[in-house]
Design an enzyme around this catalytic site. Structure first.
Site, PDB file in Angstrom:
ATOM      1  N   LYS A 205      12.340  -0.630  10.798  1.00  0.00           N
ATOM      2  CA  LYS A 205      12.618   0.565  11.598  1.00  0.00           C
ATOM      3  C   LYS A 205      12.735   0.203  13.079  1.00  0.00           C
ATOM      4  O   LYS A 205      13.661   0.595  13.757  1.00  0.00           O
ATOM      5  CB  LYS A 205      11.510   1.599  11.361  1.00  0.00           C
ATOM      6  CG  LYS A 205      11.687   2.878  12.138  1.00  0.00           C
ATOM      7  CD  LYS A 205      10.608   3.867  11.791  1.00  0.00           C
ATOM      8  CE  LYS A 205      10.649   5.034  12.765  1.00  0.00           C
ATOM      9  NZ  LYS A 205       9.566   5.989  12.532  1.00  0.00           N
ATOM     10  N   GLU A 211       6.692 -10.334  11.985  1.00  0.00           N
ATOM     11  CA  GLU A 211       6.829 -10.989  10.679  1.00  0.00           C
ATOM     12  C   GLU A 211       8.298 -10.957  10.226  1.00  0.00           C
ATOM     13  O   GLU A 211       8.856 -11.958   9.755  1.00  0.00           O
ATOM     14  CB  GLU A 211       5.969 -10.276   9.623  1.00  0.00           C
ATOM     15  CG  GLU A 211       4.475 -10.359   9.865  1.00  0.00           C
ATOM     16  CD  GLU A 211       3.938  -9.264  10.779  1.00  0.00           C
ATOM     17  OE1 GLU A 211       4.741  -8.641  11.524  1.00  0.00           O
ATOM     18  OE2 GLU A 211       2.720  -9.039  10.771  1.00  0.00           O
ATOM     19  N   GLY A 266       7.660   4.869   8.617  1.00  0.00           N
ATOM     20  CA  GLY A 266       7.896   3.648   7.839  1.00  0.00           C
ATOM     21  C   GLY A 266       7.463   3.795   6.382  1.00  0.00           C
ATOM     22  O   GLY A 266       8.197   3.443   5.463  1.00  0.00           O
ATOM     23  N   ARG A 267       6.273   4.340   6.177  1.00  0.00           N
ATOM     24  CA  ARG A 267       5.751   4.434   4.800  1.00  0.00           C
ATOM     25  C   ARG A 267       6.387   5.572   4.014  1.00  0.00           C
ATOM     26  O   ARG A 267       6.074   5.773   2.838  1.00  0.00           O
ATOM     27  CB  ARG A 267       4.222   4.540   4.823  1.00  0.00           C
ATOM     28  CG  ARG A 267       3.682   5.644   5.707  1.00  0.00           C
ATOM     29  CD  ARG A 267       2.182   5.472   5.966  1.00  0.00           C
ATOM     30  NE  ARG A 267       1.681   6.423   6.945  1.00  0.00           N
ATOM     31  CZ  ARG A 267       1.706   6.246   8.260  1.00  0.00           C
ATOM     32  NH1 ARG A 267       2.239   5.147   8.761  1.00  0.00           N
ATOM     33  NH2 ARG A 267       1.212   7.154   9.078  1.00  0.00           N
ATOM     34  N   GLU A 352      -2.849   4.163   5.657  1.00  0.00           N
ATOM     35  CA  GLU A 352      -2.226   4.153   6.985  1.00  0.00           C
ATOM     36  C   GLU A 352      -2.022   5.600   7.476  1.00  0.00           C
ATOM     37  O   GLU A 352      -2.039   5.866   8.672  1.00  0.00           O
ATOM     38  CB  GLU A 352      -0.890   3.389   6.964  1.00  0.00           C
ATOM     39  CG  GLU A 352      -0.487   2.894   8.351  1.00  0.00           C
ATOM     40  CD  GLU A 352       0.757   2.008   8.343  1.00  0.00           C
ATOM     41  OE1 GLU A 352       1.844   2.523   8.058  1.00  0.00           O
ATOM     42  OE2 GLU A 352       0.646   0.803   8.657  1.00  0.00           O
ATOM     43  N   HIS A 383     -10.205  -6.008 -18.352  1.00  0.00           N
ATOM     44  CA  HIS A 383     -10.810  -7.318 -18.644  1.00  0.00           C
ATOM     45  C   HIS A 383     -11.311  -7.991 -17.371  1.00  0.00           C
ATOM     46  O   HIS A 383     -11.501  -9.200 -17.338  1.00  0.00           O
ATOM     47  CB  HIS A 383      -9.801  -8.203 -19.373  1.00  0.00           C
ATOM     48  CG  HIS A 383      -9.432  -7.630 -20.707  1.00  0.00           C
ATOM     49  ND1 HIS A 383     -10.170  -7.846 -21.844  1.00  0.00           N
ATOM     50  CD2 HIS A 383      -8.444  -6.767 -21.059  1.00  0.00           C
ATOM     51  CE1 HIS A 383      -9.634  -7.170 -22.857  1.00  0.00           C
ATOM     52  NE2 HIS A 383      -8.582  -6.510 -22.394  1.00  0.00           N
ATOM     53  N   LYS A 511      -2.038  -6.471  16.676  1.00  0.00           N
ATOM     54  CA  LYS A 511      -0.737  -7.013  17.120  1.00  0.00           C
ATOM     55  C   LYS A 511      -0.844  -7.525  18.552  1.00  0.00           C
ATOM     56  O   LYS A 511      -0.358  -8.609  18.879  1.00  0.00           O
ATOM     57  CB  LYS A 511       0.334  -5.917  17.074  1.00  0.00           C
ATOM     58  CG  LYS A 511       0.765  -5.495  15.700  1.00  0.00           C
ATOM     59  CD  LYS A 511       1.907  -4.488  15.798  1.00  0.00           C
ATOM     60  CE  LYS A 511       2.193  -3.806  14.486  1.00  0.00           C
ATOM     61  NZ  LYS A 511       3.144  -2.711  14.560  1.00  0.00           N
TER      62      LYS A 511
HETATM   63  O1  F6P Z   1       2.381  -2.180  11.746  1.00  0.00           O
HETATM   64  C1  F6P Z   1       2.492  -1.131  10.858  1.00  0.00           C
HETATM   65  C2  F6P Z   1       3.917  -0.744  10.660  1.00  0.00           C
HETATM   66  O2  F6P Z   1       4.422  -0.167  11.796  1.00  0.00           O
HETATM   67  C3  F6P Z   1       4.110   0.176   9.469  1.00  0.00           C
HETATM   68  O3  F6P Z   1       3.825   1.494   9.773  1.00  0.00           O
HETATM   69  C4  F6P Z   1       5.525  -0.098   9.110  1.00  0.00           C
HETATM   70  O4  F6P Z   1       5.838   0.355   7.817  1.00  0.00           O
HETATM   71  C5  F6P Z   1       5.558  -1.601   9.243  1.00  0.00           C
HETATM   72  O5  F6P Z   1       4.720  -1.879  10.354  1.00  0.00           O
HETATM   73  C6  F6P Z   1       6.922  -2.198   9.452  1.00  0.00           C
HETATM   74  O6  F6P Z   1       7.542  -1.702  10.587  1.00  0.00           O
HETATM   75  P1  F6P Z   1       9.088  -1.908  10.840  1.00  0.00           P
HETATM   76  O7  F6P Z   1       9.825  -1.216   9.744  1.00  0.00           O
HETATM   77  O8  F6P Z   1       9.345  -1.296  12.183  1.00  0.00           O
HETATM   78  O9  F6P Z   1       9.367  -3.388  10.831  1.00  0.00           O
END
Ligand code: F6P
Length: 548
Positions: A205, A211, A266-267, A352, A383, A511
């Site tokens: 987003k 990452e 995002g979620r 979250e 199990h 972060k």
């Molecule tokens: O750090 C949390 C977060 O912002 C989530 O809410 C989101 O789904 C994820 O990181 C990834 O964010 P992006 O889609 O901006 O890379």
């Protein structure tokens, strides 16, 4: 408003006094129609909450609690596109993404549907070209591998749904999801993939998530090593982002950038172009069927009275377990292999969204909010950790999920799978009394001495609450309904607790610190003198042992 000061809350405290020592065995004995009184269905999706420790009086007060928290008004404000995400000053309109009618949404003045439909058309075009083999790589080959690079909501939703709908997948295209910064995630994949037949979707987003940026850069370098020409990016990279400028900076041409918007969290973004990998796997018609399932749940949530409203009932049960019975965790137990990623998806959705202690007014909450969510494939858990559920003495409400028909049938599997699922929820609810255990041991011919020794180990306290969610089959429509059910459940809980379910400030501190530590770990600066002793000691270890 302090929810704990309402009449409904007080009434629930009294129900707790009454119900906390009542066993599910007794509740079932007292009401021979308990299943029909405490279960509900929508378009084939069934929720059985008869094994929850509630009775009719308690449910009436829980509904009163929802009314006292103004759930109906908040729900209407969300669907009307009001900026209910107050700390980010944003509307919450993921429901627009599954609005499939040819009408405006949320309203004429603020209609987001033209943009939503334009992206759906763009998705359809890409999906049809890739699936039919018309989309070609830099050497003219059809795409055989799709790699979604993203994290959090840009990974968990599409990964979960692609796996859940694997029975509908394209037969010749493989799907992979890369999220971890650890190169052990991407590296073995790149070793086996062919750049000529690989398409990357960079889903982010913000397009600034560390990452995802690092993994996307590495993938780009890998592609360029084979293709040598910049124009090849257009054949192998698609971006999904609200930050189109950043996607362009990365070198992705505008026709390959699929827009999302700040009013999609995002979620909650699976329904947007973040779901592109799902659509590539099951086809755009299948993806839209999933949107229709979610829309059916939206309509039910918006239009049904609270008493029959599935997401509201699920939310209230969870609040009862957390705030009145004192459960601190809750387990998600899918029995279908294909929904194995559901617990991880729901962890983000629930924790979250509602893992907070401060209300939307900035004041401390008057009661604890979301419990810890965890889970695993049910039969595997049986199990492993189910021992603790049965005899560990903790109150752990469980959601059992299973589809009546198998999505990948083999003879002899489905009936035992279903019987295991039902057996576990019944065993957790009803347990085994000392009397029952003694009789069983006597029937097996044991001596009195052996029985006395074994008896304490053979007793199951039971009274462990659970909800069972049954689907007729794991298909796009049912999956859409199921996910939207949990989304609205989370929303209702947030409203009752008085918090904003749509921000996530708690992820920021880590972060910030990570970027402060990076230069020291890379040996580009001394470890910050302000840092704590532990972190400095650990950095020192990395410098001595690591190869960064
Ligand atoms: O750090 C949390 C977060 O912002 C989530 O809410 C989101 O789904 C994820 O990181 C990834 O964010 P992006 O889609 O901006 O890379």
């Amino acid at each position: 408003m302090n929810i704990t000061k309402t009449n409904a809350w007080n009434a629930l405290l009294q129900h707790r006094e009454r119900l906390q020592h009542v066993h599910l065995r007794q509740l079932f004995a007292e009401d021979t129609q308990r299943f029909s009184h405490f279960s509900a269905q929508l378009d084939g999706l069934l929720i059985d909450y008869s094994k929850q420790r509630v009775d009719r009086g308690c449910m009436v007060s829980l509904i009163d609690l929802a009314r006292a928290a103004d759930v109906e008004a908040w729900r209407d404000r969300m669907f009307a596109g009001e900026k209910i995400n107050v700390s980010e000053d944003r509307a919450v309109l993921h429901t627009a993404l599954r609005h499939m009618d040819a009408t405006p949404f949320p309203c004429n003045e603020q209609d987001v549907m033209p943009q939503v439909r334009a992206v759906r058309r763009q998705m359809r075009d890409i999906v049809e070209r890739v699936r039919s083999g018309l989309w070609r790589g830099f050497k003219g080959d059809a795409i055989q591998n799709v790699v979604n690079i993203g994290i959090g909501g840009s990974d968990l939703g599409p990964k979960m749904a692609t796996r859940a709908l694997s029975a509908f997948a394209h037969p010749h295209i493989n799907f992979y999801y890369v999220s971890n910064l650890d190169s052990a995630h991407l590296s073995p994949l790149l070793e086996k993939l062919d750049p000529r037949t690989t398409l990357f979707i960079v889903a982010s987003k913000t397009f600034t998530t560390q990452e995802t940026s690092i993994n996307a850069q590495t993938a780009r370098t890998w592609l360029m090593a084979a293709a040598m020409e910049e124009w090849a990016i257009a054949k192998h990279f698609i971006a999904v982002s609200a930050n189109t400028a950043k996607a362009a900076e990365f070198g992705i041409p505008p026709e390959n950038v699929l827009q999302m918007w700040d009013w999609v969290g995002g979620r909650y973004s699976l329904w947007s172009a973040v779901g592109l990998s799902v659509a590539l796997s099951i086809g755009m018609n299948g993806f839209e069927r999933m949107l229709q399932g979610a829309q059916a749940m939206d309509q039910h949530f918006r239009d049904s009275p609270l008493e029959q409203n599935l997401p509201v009932l699920m939310a209230l049960i969870s609040i009862w377990n957390t705030n009145f019975l004192g459960a601190e965790t809750t387990a998600i137990l899918p029995y279908n292999e294909s929904i194995r990623h559901l617990p991880a998806f729901l962890q983000q959705l629930e924790m979250e969204s509602n893992g907070k202690t401060v209300g939307r007014d900035g004041e401390a909450l008057a009661c604890p909010a979301n419990p810890i969510v965890w889970g695993e494939i049910g039969v595997n858990g049986q199990h492993a950790f189910f021992q603790l559920l049965h005899q560990g003495g903790w109150l752990i409400p469980c959601d059992f999920l299973v589809a009546a028909s198998s999505d990948h049938p083999l003879p002899g599997h489905q009936a035992p799978l279903l019987s295991n699922c039902l057996a576990q929820s019944a065993a957790l609810a009803f347990g085994k009394t000392e009397q029952q255990a003694r009789e069983e041991l006597q029937q097996s011919g044991m001596s009195a001495e052996q029985i006395a020794r074994l008896l304490p180990h053979k007793v199951f306290a039971g009274n462990q609450p659970s909800t069972t969610i049954l689907l007729p089959a794991l298909d796009p429509f049912q999956l859409g309904m199921l996910i939207a059910l949990y989304e609205h459940k989370v929303f209702v809980q947030g409203v009752i607790w008085g918090l904003n379910s749509f921000d996530q400030w708690g992820v920021e501190l880590g972060k910030q610190l990570a970027s402060r530590l990076l230069p020291a770990i890379m040996g580009q600066s001394e470890a910050d003198a302000q840092l704590d002793q532990s972190t400095r000691g650990l950095i020192d270890y990395f410098r001595r042992h690591g190869h960064v």
